[in-house]
Write a protein that holds these residues in place. Sequence first.
Motif, short mmCIF file in Angstrom:
data_model
loop_
_atom_site.label_atom_id
_atom_site.label_comp_id
_atom_site.label_asym_id
_atom_site.label_seq_id
_atom_site.Cartn_x
_atom_site.Cartn_y
_atom_site.Cartn_z
N LYS A 184 29.67 97.47 41.65
CA LYS A 184 29.09 96.12 41.69
C LYS A 184 29.16 95.45 40.33
O LYS A 184 29.58 94.30 40.22
CB LYS A 184 27.66 96.17 42.19
CG LYS A 184 27.03 94.79 42.36
CD LYS A 184 25.72 94.83 43.12
CE LYS A 184 25.22 93.42 43.40
NZ LYS A 184 24.01 93.42 44.27
N SER A 185 28.76 96.16 39.27
CA SER A 185 28.78 95.56 37.94
C SER A 185 30.21 95.27 37.48
O SER A 185 30.46 94.25 36.84
CB SER A 185 28.07 96.47 36.93
OG SER A 185 28.71 97.72 36.82
N CYS B 20 31.23 92.06 39.55
CA CYS B 20 30.48 90.84 39.26
C CYS B 20 30.54 90.43 37.79
O CYS B 20 30.57 89.24 37.48
CB CYS B 20 29.02 91.02 39.69
SG CYS B 20 28.81 91.42 41.43
N ASN B 21 30.53 91.41 36.89
CA ASN B 21 30.47 91.10 35.47
C ASN B 21 31.84 91.09 34.80
O ASN B 21 32.13 90.23 33.96
CB ASN B 21 29.56 92.11 34.75
CG ASN B 21 28.14 92.08 35.27
OD1 ASN B 21 27.63 91.04 35.67
ND2 ASN B 21 27.48 93.23 35.27
N HIS C 51 34.81 91.24 36.64
CA HIS C 51 35.83 90.76 37.57
C HIS C 51 36.95 91.79 37.69
O HIS C 51 38.14 91.47 37.62
CB HIS C 51 36.39 89.41 37.14
CG HIS C 51 35.32 88.39 36.87
ND1 HIS C 51 34.54 87.86 37.89
CD2 HIS C 51 34.87 87.84 35.72
CE1 HIS C 51 33.67 87.00 37.37
NE2 HIS C 51 33.85 86.98 36.06
N CYS D 299 38.24 95.57 39.68
CA CYS D 299 38.09 96.44 40.83
C CYS D 299 39.14 97.54 40.75
O CYS D 299 40.33 97.26 40.68
CB CYS D 299 38.25 95.66 42.14
SG CYS D 299 38.11 96.68 43.62
N SER E 69 34.76 90.10 46.24
CA SER E 69 33.51 89.35 46.30
C SER E 69 32.46 90.06 47.16
O SER E 69 31.25 89.84 46.97
CB SER E 69 33.76 87.94 46.83
OG SER E 69 34.34 87.98 48.13
N CYS F 184 29.74 91.93 45.38
CA CYS F 184 28.72 91.16 44.67
C CYS F 184 27.60 90.67 45.60
O CYS F 184 26.73 89.91 45.17
CB CYS F 184 29.36 89.97 43.96
SG CYS F 184 30.52 90.43 42.67
#
Length: 276
Positions: free
Chosen positions: A153-154, A157-158, A160, A162, A177, A180
Motif C-alpha cells: 500500500k505505501s 500510494c507514496n 507510485h 508496484c 490504484s 490505495c
Amino acid sequence: MKKNIANENFPIGKFIRKKFRPIVDAYYWGAREADDIADSLHLSEAEKISLLDKCYQDFMSASSSTNAGRLGKIFVAENLDYRLYTDLLEAFYKDAKGFFPEIWEQLLEYCHYSAFPVGRFLLALHNQNPITYMPAETLCAVLQITDHLHDIKSDACNLHRCYIPQDFLTRFDVRMSDFCLDKSTPSVKALLLELVERLQSMLSDSKIIISLISDIPLKFELGVIISLTNSMLKKIEKGDVIYRTPSLNIIDWGKAIMYGIWSSVFVRTKSCNIIK
C-alpha cells in the motif's frame, strides 16, 4: 517511519558472531543510504541517479567518509567481492528509474540484484560452502517479495511503485490504484493469496540451507528468519494488508527463537565437498 536496522521486518545480523556484526552494520548502512536515495519523495530521477553514482564512486574509491566509502574500505580489508554491494546499487538504479516488472521472471531478476547479494555477503563473511548459495538465493527472493507485499500500500500510494508483475495484475483484473483503497477488493485478495502460496512453497524449498550451514550462530539466525517469514506470510494470507499493515508480535518472535534453537541444535550439517 524511516527504516533502520532495528525496525526492519526481519533481523539483519542480530544473532551472528559479534566479530561480524560491525561489518554487517556497515553493509546495512551502505545499502540503506542508497535505498533511501532511490525511495526519496523529494528528489528527481536525475538527482537520484547522480547521488547513486556518488555512492558507487565513494565505494569504489574506498576513500570517502560516507557510508558507501567506509564500506568500500571494509570490502578491501576483508577481500570481499565488490559486486556484493554494486549489485545492490543496480537494483536501486532500477527503482530510481521506475521499475515495473511485466512477468514473474523479471521480478526474480530484480531480486538477483536487490536481495541475493545480501545472502551471498553473509555466506562469504562466514566462509560457507558455495553449495549454500542456491537455497540462499531462494530464501532472499522470498524475503524481498514478502517485503513487497507487506509494503504494497505505501509503495503504491507514496512511491507510485508496484512490484507485482503486470501479468498477475491483468489476470486478476487488479490496478495499482486498488492498493490505495481502504480495504482489499476480492480481486486483490485472490491475487495476494496466489502470491503467498507461491512464496510459501519457495520458503519450504529454501529450508535445506540450514542443513548446509556449518556456523552455529548463522544457523540460528537463518532459523529465526525462516520462522518470522512464515509468520508474516500467514498474516498477509489471513489478514487484509490493504486495511492494516501486518506486524510481527512477541508470539511470532517466541516461535522464531524456538525454531532457531531447533535449527542450530538438532539440524546436523551435511558433509559436502567444496565446490570451486
